[in-house]
Scaffold this active site. Structure first.
Site, short mmCIF file in Angstrom:
data_model
loop_
_atom_site.label_atom_id
_atom_site.label_comp_id
_atom_site.label_asym_id
_atom_site.label_seq_id
_atom_site.Cartn_x
_atom_site.Cartn_y
_atom_site.Cartn_z
N CYS A 235 -16.72 1.52 3.38
CA CYS A 235 -15.85 2.15 2.39
C CYS A 235 -16.29 1.88 0.96
CB CYS A 235 -14.42 1.63 2.51
SG CYS A 235 -13.50 2.32 3.88
N ASP B 59 0.10 0.27 -7.75
CA ASP B 59 -0.20 -0.23 -6.42
C ASP B 59 -1.21 -1.37 -6.41
OD1 ASP B 59 0.79 0.90 -3.69
OD2 ASP B 59 -1.25 0.22 -3.30
N GLY B 60 -1.05 -2.30 -5.48
CA GLY B 60 -2.02 -3.38 -5.29
C GLY B 60 -3.36 -2.83 -4.84
N HIS B 61 -3.34 -1.74 -4.12
CA HIS B 61 -4.58 -1.10 -3.69
C HIS B 61 -4.71 0.24 -4.39
CE1 HIS B 61 -7.96 0.29 -1.49
NE2 HIS B 61 -7.83 -0.51 -0.46
N HIS C 239 0.77 -1.24 0.00
CA HIS C 239 0.00 0.00 0.00
C HIS C 239 0.81 1.29 0.00
CE1 HIS C 239 -2.74 -3.10 1.41
NE2 HIS C 239 -3.75 -2.32 1.25
N CYS D 11 -10.25 2.31 8.26
CA CYS D 11 -10.49 2.99 6.99
C CYS D 11 -11.90 3.54 6.87
CB CYS D 11 -10.20 2.04 5.83
SG CYS D 11 -11.07 0.47 5.94
N CYS D 12 -12.90 2.74 7.30
CA CYS D 12 -14.29 3.14 7.10
C CYS D 12 -14.66 4.36 7.92
CB CYS D 12 -15.24 2.00 7.48
SG CYS D 12 -15.06 0.56 6.41
N GLU E 213 -18.76 -3.53 2.93
CA GLU E 213 -17.94 -2.58 3.69
C GLU E 213 -18.39 -1.14 3.46
OE1 GLU E 213 -13.74 -3.21 3.04
OE2 GLU E 213 -13.24 -1.25 3.89
N HIS F 179 -11.44 -7.26 -4.46
CA HIS F 179 -11.65 -6.39 -3.30
C HIS F 179 -12.53 -5.20 -3.72
CE1 HIS F 179 -10.37 -3.42 -0.25
NE2 HIS F 179 -10.06 -4.46 0.51
N GLU G 21 -12.91 -9.43 1.16
CA GLU G 21 -13.51 -8.10 1.30
C GLU G 21 -14.09 -7.66 -0.04
OE1 GLU G 21 -11.54 -5.83 4.86
OE2 GLU G 21 -10.24 -5.68 3.11
#
Lengths: 637, 637
Positions: A335, A185-187, A135, A401-402, A333, A265, A317
């Site tokens: 988010c 990035d992976g995310h 990340h 995060c949320c 989620e 995700h 997720e």
């Protein structure tokens, strides 16, 4: 048609009771309490390099993975939310706290611009070795969003300067040039943040790097994450992937323009698609726009909860297979619904179609808002659609995060209400706002008065400084049948509405009044038969609000034993719960258990008559613990 | 009433088609193929000390835990199953394979008797340091069951001698004496194995140690697992528990006599209760018997799937809360249903009540048998009650406990059919058996002829060598209404049946014939309203067999969209599937999806008429992959 752009939230005053209350709560309670949590959990201290305090006892995965690698993003997101709060009300205390975090970040920044506190503090020799899992760009993106927001609100450049130095380092490191790595990035996240910076500064390099990231994603062979993994293994680091060895998890299984099914995700997916839509608009890239539309349709047709929750599975997720929408175990989620709002807003401005605003509204009033408690200090990370009373709101989460996704959403919610163009203004959401916008060279005061979402009676005052001809576009929600619109009492033919918007073109003068009646009788929704979990069940909805049955209103252990006869009338009832809401009531039958003394028997359970009371889903779990259902069994008898 | 004891399986010949086929398959295919798998996976090689081959690439938990710590038990269980196979048919090849494993075990045994190949081969200094997680006694128990079975079948003592040496070591190490540790295993099993050894040898020390283990379990403070953990931590071993930090997982949260709710890992619980029932009978311990009864009622009233599956959750492989019986995610481990059969058999002999035999039969024909494929070489570990077609039978499992639990069950299934006492014989299961038993000093030939479970028409030939008076007890299943019984054509009043058994006392002579008619119309079962997953649904059952709908018989994607009208007649139909079964058919309605083009809509889905075909649950997933449901939505309209 000229291009519509959102009216920025500082220009939109929330005067209606619904949003005024939510905004007040977020400003007065959520943002300050979140800072306290960031302190308590050591997240702010983690910026204090070169000697961050020892890590707290956080769960670590087998491979040494810890949620602490996300912490920069949490700080960035809090700065973003707090900056939005400042735009509503300046506050020295909040500003001092933001400045203190920026102090730390500035000190932490490496001479070459690199700025990731986890790596700088713990594994300085490992930076940029694991984009797939760790990340770094995601964190940079959230810090950047914070820096952009803080600059926009205060005009202070320091954080933005820090981040631009970091970006220059990133741009030098990654790309298609001869000495660059072709990483991403992976995310996903930084892509949409870069677009914000590009809109702010107009500097082409930010747009270019966002374009590079979008174009590079999923290219293979070789896949960048494989190259990277081999390099790690070559250096003796055998840590395995955090969650999934497949690249669908991070939407990098193929180039984005070839993707036609929503996978992996959920939050990553939504952030990616948001940036794709931004870029499609900015580059006028028809292929990218088409990919966005195909992915949008896939979510809408097969993968979205009726609350606009996304991602049924806690495992990844994220997304599983078509029509897999379990209720009690729904991950959904917070988010992901917040990010769906971002995506929907970009789609809406790429193509002014009410279908995007419908989903924006649905996510806003249901899947996203449900993540924040009434008191503004408790949260849901997962948003199930059925509960036996066990899950409850958290004060905080090891992966928070949320929490700040919902606070930054509410603190900037005004931006979703209105868009303006050279020749018009478009109303997307209703709920009582006031805004001055410039249209066709004239300053126009707009005031929309309503108690939406409790009522669909809406009055809009359109007051240009001088009489001016322009479009007023009114969204006619897809959930609404029989809408009526009038200008100064003269009926406008709603049938002329096109793709969800009724356009009224006329010369507007001070004192003009548009009235809009959006009937919102309670309705039943049926899920596609592929959603086997909802077979024989109905969801109750009124206007944009999905309703649910909670134990507090349906006592006696009946919540999960109530059936709604198909012919039962759904009544609305004004309630003073939560400072005034509308509840739904109906005559129902309740399955009797008092005479059921075995686990299984050959005679059906008896039923008795009962009354069902439903409250808006986003308000669930704000009273005592108890069961909840969204999808109510329907009785045909 | 004199005490009834099971007629050992070698004395019970399975002549009926149903069990004959299952037994033949297990002997011809399952037992040999399992040996092959034990070889392929390195499980047999792991006995070859002091230099076992390096471990295979098995998943390891964060704390270094590996399923390889169970491997001794897998060998023990295979020897047990293979020994039972030998009782049916001697076979040099099988005997040679058993002997080879015993050779290795004998060589591996430490001079002090200790015999756990994982510890001896990998962590010789750590033996007996983690009873909570690492299954040393559990492994010993399974090896012991294997040794007892092999001795019983072949008369060869070598393996038994090895195990008795090991037990002497265990008895010296653990207990309440001054230099002993007050330990017991985290995974119960050895207790019931010790009872088998005690029954075989009559040696009091085995009974005493089983009693010690049962009595010591859950005593606190201090809790043995805490003492042990502190000792590990003192020696620098910080490995955390394998799964759960709470002691309910291993039923050691309180002394067993105080336990009144069934908790934790389902297989552990069942093995524990089996031994508790054995001990309650052997020691005439009323308190222990009462605890067994309370726990039995708790399972039966709130925690058992309609298939006799146990343990809904994969998380703890076990029990959760009352009425939590999800269908698609049901864990319902094969081992747990097999172990429920063990427990039910012990309860039945503690108290000859048909309610125990009813559950024994239910588990046998449903939750246990479903674990083994028709071809005898594929398995279910988890036995869900609904499937979208994704789960399928395994060829093997990294934790192969279930595979040999089902083979040892079937290879010794004869033992569940009959019990005898000084003055009578009791028939528990039906299905076509022949057996010679001694009753009241006379050899009596018994022959029960039927095609049960396909038909309830049963004929029993009772042929004593000389005319003799004794009881013939016939189980009248709880699922059966209107049973008819006659002796030599003369009706016996079934109303005199007591607690599930009709006792016929008379002087029996050669040629006597008892006929039993057990009507088995298809029935609907309704679950307790607390089982919200099954609300509005019915399970179909005929006799002991639970039925399910499979895609192979209900094509067109309809399986999960079929509804059974409450007034629809359920018809039986003879089918030549699987060498002859009885299917159930009914007129049904199918939810239409062809005109459902959105994910949600305000009009209900249309329905069309269709036909529903159900097959026995234990046979599911033996054809092409497809959906399956046990609980079918019921239509009232």
């Amino acid at each position: 048609m000229s291009r519509y752009a959102p009216v920025p939230f500082p220009q939109v005053k929330l005067e209606g009771q619904f949003w005024h209350e939510r905004l007040d709560t977020v400003l007065a309670r959520t943002v300050p309490s979140q800072h306290k949590k960031l302190e308590e959990f050591g997240i702010l201290d983690s910026l204090k390099l070169p000697d961050p305090p020892p890590p707290l006892r956080f769960p670590r995965h087998a491979n040494g993975f810890t949620v602490q690698v996300f912490w920069d993003s949490d700080v960035g997101k809090w700065i973003e939310a707090a900056s939005y709060a400042l735009a509503h009300r300046r506050g020295e205390d909040i500003e001092a706290k933001i400045e203190a975090a920026i102090d730390d970040l500035e000190k932490a920044q490496a001479p070459d611009g690199y700025l990731n506190c986890w790596y700088l503090g713990r594994e300085p020799d490992k930076r940029w070795t694991n984009l797939r899992d760790n990340h770094e760009m995601y964190n940079a993106g959230h810090l950047l969003e914070g820096a952009v927001a803080y600059f926009q609100v205060t005009g202070r450049r320091r954080f933005l300067d820090v981040m631009e130095r970091y970006l220059d380092h990133i741009y030098a490191t990654f790309g298609t040039g001869p000495n660059q790595r072709r990483g991403y990035d992976g995310h996903e996240e930084i892509e949409l943040a870069l677009m914000k910076l590009y809109y702010l500064t107009g500097e082409r390099k930010h747009l270019d790097f966002a374009t590079y990231l979008i174009n590079e994603r999923g290219q293979q062979p070789p896949h960048y994450f494989d190259i990277e993994r081999e390099q790690r293994e070559g250096s003796g680091d055998k840590r395995q992937p955090y969650v999934f060895p497949n690249y669908e998890y991070s939407q990098s299984h193929k180039p984005v323009r070839e993707q036609n099914k929503v996978v992996g995700h959920a939050v990553r997916a939504m952030y990616l698609y948001t940036a794709m839509a931004d870029l499609a608009a900015e580059l006028a890239d028809a292929e990218l726009k088409r990919a966005c539309e195909v992915l949008w349709n896939d979510v809408m047709e097969t993968k979205m909860y009726v609350t606009a929750g996304l991602g049924p599975s806690a495992h990844n997720e994220g997304f599983t297979h078509d029509f897999d929408l379990p209720n009690q175990t729904a991950y959904a989620e917070t988010c992901a619904s917040v990010a769906l709002i971002f995506w929907a807003q970009r789609m809406l401005h790429l193509d002014l179609d009410g279908k995007y605003a419908d989903i924006l509204e649905l996510a806003m009033f249901n899947g996203a808002l449900s993540g924040l408690s009434r008191d503004g200090e408790h949260y849901f990370y997962a948003n199930p659609l059925e509960s036996d009373g066990r899950p409850t709101r958290w004060e905080w989460h090891t992966c928070p995060c949320c929490t700040m996704n919902v606070s930054r959403l509410v603190a900037s919610v005004g931006q979703y209400f209105l868009s303006s163009a050279e020749d018009g203004v478009a109303f997307h959401l209703y709920g009582g706002i006031a805004s001055d916008v410039e249209i066709a060279g004239t300053k126009v005061s707009l005031k929309e008065v309503s108690t939406f979402p409790w009522s669909g009676e809406i009055t809009i005052h359109v007051d240009p400084e001088t009489p001016t001809a322009f479009d007023v576009k009114l969204r006619i929600p897809a959930w609404c049948e029989g809408a009526k619109v009038a200008v100064n009492g003269d009926t406008v033919d709603v049938e002329t509405a096109d793709r969800g918007y009724l356009t009224i073109h006329r010369s507007w003068s001070r004192g003009d009044i548009v009235t809009l009646e959006l009937p919102m009788p309670p309705t039943r929704l049926y899920a596609h038969p592929g959603v086997i979990m909802d077979a024989g069940r109905v969801a109750l909805k009124r206007g944009p609000l999905v309703y649910c049955l909670e134990e507090a209103d349906n006592p006696g252990g009946e919540v999960q034993r109530l059936k709604l006869p198909r012919n039962a009338e759904l009544r609305t009832e004004a309630s003073d719960l939560f400072d005034g809401i509308v509840t739904l009531k109906a005559e129902a039958t309740a399955i009797e258990e008092s005479d059921f003394h075995q686990l299984y028997r050959t005679t059906p359970p008896r039923e008795k008559s009962s009354t069902l009371t439903a409250v808006p889903y986003f308000l669930w779990a704000n009273r005592e613990r108890g069961s909840m259902v969204v999808w109510v069994p329907e009785a045909l008898g």
